[in-house]
Design a protein around this motif. Structure first.
Motif, PDB file in Angstrom:
ATOM      1  N   LEU A   1       0.860  -1.188   0.000  1.00  0.00           N
ATOM      2  CA  LEU A   1       0.000   0.000   0.000  1.00  0.00           C
ATOM      3  C   LEU A   1       0.890   1.230   0.000  1.00  0.00           C
ATOM      4  O   LEU A   1       1.768   1.355   0.854  1.00  0.00           O
ATOM      5  CB  LEU A   1      -0.846   0.036   1.272  1.00  0.00           C
ATOM      6  N   GLU A   2       0.664   2.133  -0.936  1.00  0.00           N
ATOM      7  CA  GLU A   2       1.474   3.348  -0.959  1.00  0.00           C
ATOM      8  C   GLU A   2       0.581   4.545  -0.664  1.00  0.00           C
ATOM      9  O   GLU A   2      -0.213   4.956  -1.520  1.00  0.00           O
ATOM     10  CB  GLU A   2       2.188   3.519  -2.303  1.00  0.00           C
ATOM     11  N   PRO A   3       0.688   5.101   0.551  1.00  0.00           N
ATOM     12  CA  PRO A   3      -0.064   6.332   0.799  1.00  0.00           C
ATOM     13  C   PRO A   3       0.513   7.442  -0.067  1.00  0.00           C
ATOM     14  O   PRO A   3       1.730   7.595  -0.147  1.00  0.00           O
ATOM     15  CB  PRO A   3       0.156   6.609   2.292  1.00  0.00           C
TER      16      PRO A   3
ATOM     17  N   ILE B   1       6.968   3.388   1.513  1.00  0.00           N
ATOM     18  CA  ILE B   1       7.168   4.757   2.001  1.00  0.00           C
ATOM     19  C   ILE B   1       7.902   5.557   0.924  1.00  0.00           C
ATOM     20  O   ILE B   1       9.017   5.209   0.530  1.00  0.00           O
ATOM     21  CB  ILE B   1       8.018   4.758   3.290  1.00  0.00           C
ATOM     22  N   ASP B   2       7.270   6.619   0.448  1.00  0.00           N
ATOM     23  CA  ASP B   2       7.840   7.423  -0.630  1.00  0.00           C
ATOM     24  C   ASP B   2       8.053   8.856  -0.123  1.00  0.00           C
ATOM     25  O   ASP B   2       7.111   9.508   0.324  1.00  0.00           O
ATOM     26  CB  ASP B   2       6.868   7.404  -1.818  1.00  0.00           C
ATOM     27  N   VAL B   3       9.287   9.305  -0.229  1.00  0.00           N
ATOM     28  CA  VAL B   3       9.648  10.651   0.232  1.00  0.00           C
ATOM     29  C   VAL B   3       8.692  11.709  -0.304  1.00  0.00           C
ATOM     30  O   VAL B   3       8.286  12.631   0.416  1.00  0.00           O
ATOM     31  CB  VAL B   3      11.097  10.981  -0.213  1.00  0.00           C
TER      32      VAL B   3
ATOM     33  N   TYR C   1      11.273   1.762   0.159  1.00  0.00           N
ATOM     34  CA  TYR C   1      11.538   3.162   0.484  1.00  0.00           C
ATOM     35  C   TYR C   1      11.896   3.871  -0.820  1.00  0.00           C
ATOM     36  O   TYR C   1      12.856   3.490  -1.495  1.00  0.00           O
ATOM     37  CB  TYR C   1      12.681   3.255   1.501  1.00  0.00           C
ATOM     38  N   HIS C   2      11.095   4.872  -1.199  1.00  0.00           N
ATOM     39  CA  HIS C   2      11.231   5.513  -2.507  1.00  0.00           C
ATOM     40  C   HIS C   2      11.826   6.914  -2.366  1.00  0.00           C
ATOM     41  O   HIS C   2      11.369   7.699  -1.535  1.00  0.00           O
ATOM     42  CB  HIS C   2       9.870   5.609  -3.191  1.00  0.00           C
ATOM     43  N   LEU C   3      12.788   7.200  -3.221  1.00  0.00           N
ATOM     44  CA  LEU C   3      13.533   8.457  -3.139  1.00  0.00           C
ATOM     45  C   LEU C   3      13.230   9.402  -4.289  1.00  0.00           C
ATOM     46  O   LEU C   3      13.141   8.989  -5.446  1.00  0.00           O
ATOM     47  CB  LEU C   3      15.034   8.158  -3.194  1.00  0.00           C
TER      48      LEU C   3
ATOM     49  N   VAL D   1      14.990   4.958  -6.369  1.00  0.00           N
ATOM     50  CA  VAL D   1      14.790   6.294  -6.946  1.00  0.00           C
ATOM     51  C   VAL D   1      13.595   6.271  -7.882  1.00  0.00           C
ATOM     52  O   VAL D   1      13.528   5.452  -8.807  1.00  0.00           O
ATOM     53  CB  VAL D   1      16.041   6.748  -7.725  1.00  0.00           C
ATOM     54  N   GLU D   2      12.641   7.165  -7.618  1.00  0.00           N
ATOM     55  CA  GLU D   2      11.404   7.193  -8.407  1.00  0.00           C
ATOM     56  C   GLU D   2      11.049   8.653  -8.684  1.00  0.00           C
ATOM     57  O   GLU D   2      10.427   9.325  -7.873  1.00  0.00           O
ATOM     58  CB  GLU D   2      10.279   6.511  -7.622  1.00  0.00           C
ATOM     59  N   ILE D   3      11.497   9.145  -9.831  1.00  0.00           N
ATOM     60  CA  ILE D   3      11.338  10.566 -10.147  1.00  0.00           C
ATOM     61  C   ILE D   3      10.489  10.729 -11.405  1.00  0.00           C
ATOM     62  O   ILE D   3      10.942  10.431 -12.506  1.00  0.00           O
ATOM     63  CB  ILE D   3      12.715  11.239 -10.344  1.00  0.00           C
TER      64      ILE D   3
HETATM   65 ZN    ZN Z   1       6.619   5.601  -4.827  1.00  0.00          ZN
END
Ligand code: ZN
Length: 286
Positions: free
Chosen positions: A152-154, A188-190, A214-216, A258-260
């Motif tokens: 689940l990604e809030p 968890i995505d920054v 953990y997404h940056l 890393v997800e930009i």
């Molecule tokens: Zn993400």
């Protein structure tokens, strides 16, 4: 806290960073090109988008591992509710199951779930989250059998209307506790959590076993487009080291991905340059 200044083996690439999540964007590299470019640079893992995989899930999973990389995830489930979800519950479930099956064939550690926005006409976070809970609970056992974690990604509250009625880590932890199934985890995505002063305590409540990723990226102070103008790490206002410290204090030791999404900047550049800069920023500012 892990020291990445001389070691980026925990770095993962989400291929959205190369524009591979949206039609008409990015350099259009094949999965094989992405794998080789990441392997050459010492990345540890890759997270793919379904549109890149097609019917080649098993092949691409094997090719990734043969190059010494893991498949850190697959993006993503359909929107489960809200205005962008498939039109019927059964269409949602069919596509949800197809995404679980692809993640399983790919050997992905997890499948990201973007839950979708407010149920049309309901004006209700509560009702929308209730429907999400029913749908997720209904497929959790199948995911478990397929050896796929559901992450689940809030999302940031700016997406509450159409993309995600799940907007805080608090609500994601609550949903995990309400469904109470071992397949259920949280990503968890920054970009989505950087502003949240309760993050540390909610991560402790979540616990390492339920943190799937953990997404940056970074939050640009003058964001032009809330969907497609994410910043490179170090270019924005997020306290990246403190956020990672909070994630790791909860026991997380997995990949940092890393997800930009950046139609205005990074998707216009040579992917080789983008991949090099991700490594440099990961070692220096994350
Ligand atoms: Zn993400």
């Amino acid at each position: 806290m892990r020291d990445f200044t001389g070691d980026h083996s925990a770095l993962a690439l989400n291929t959205a960073t190369l524009g591979h999540n949206v039609d008409g964007h990015g350099a259009g590299w094949s999965p094989e090109q992405v794998i080789d470019a990441c392997a050459q640079r010492g990345y540890g893992a890759i997270t793919y988008w379904r549109r890149e995989i097609g019917k080649r899930a098993v092949e691409i999973g094997e090719r990734t591992r043969a190059a010494g990389l893991a498949v850190s995830g697959l993006c993503r489930s359909p929107f489960l509710v809200g205005p962008l979800a498939p039109p019927t519950r059964s269409a949602v479930l069919d596509d949800f199951r197809a995404s679980i099956s692809m993640a399983s064939d790919l050997g992905a550690s997890c499948l990201t779930i973007c839950v979708g926005g407010i149920v049309p006409g309901s004006h209700s976070m509560t009702e929308s989250l209730k429907q999400v809970r029913e749908i997720v609970a209904g497929v959790a056992e199948e995911a478990q059998s397929a050896n796929v974690k559901l992450a689940l990604e809030p999302l940031h509250p700016a997406y509450g209307g159409n993309r995600s009625c799940l907007v805080t880590v608090r609500d994601a932890v609550d949903m995990c506790e309400q469904i109470e199934h071992p397949a259920l985890t949280v990503a968890i995505d920054v970009y989505h959590v950087w502003w949240d002063m309760t993050l540390g305590q909610e991560l402790l409540r979540l616990g390492a076993d339920r943190i799937a990723g953990y997404h940056l990226c970074d939050w640009l102070a003058n964001t032009q487009d809330v969907l497609l103008d994410r910043g490179m790490m170090g270019d924005g206002v997020a306290d990246l080291k403190s956020i990672r410290a909070a994630v790791e204090s909860a026991g997380y030791e997995g990949y940092c991905e890393v997800e930009i999404f950046s139609a205005l900047n990074w998707w216009k550049r040579d992917p080789n340059e983008v991949l090099d800069i991700c490594v440099e920023r990961f070692r220096s500012v994350c």
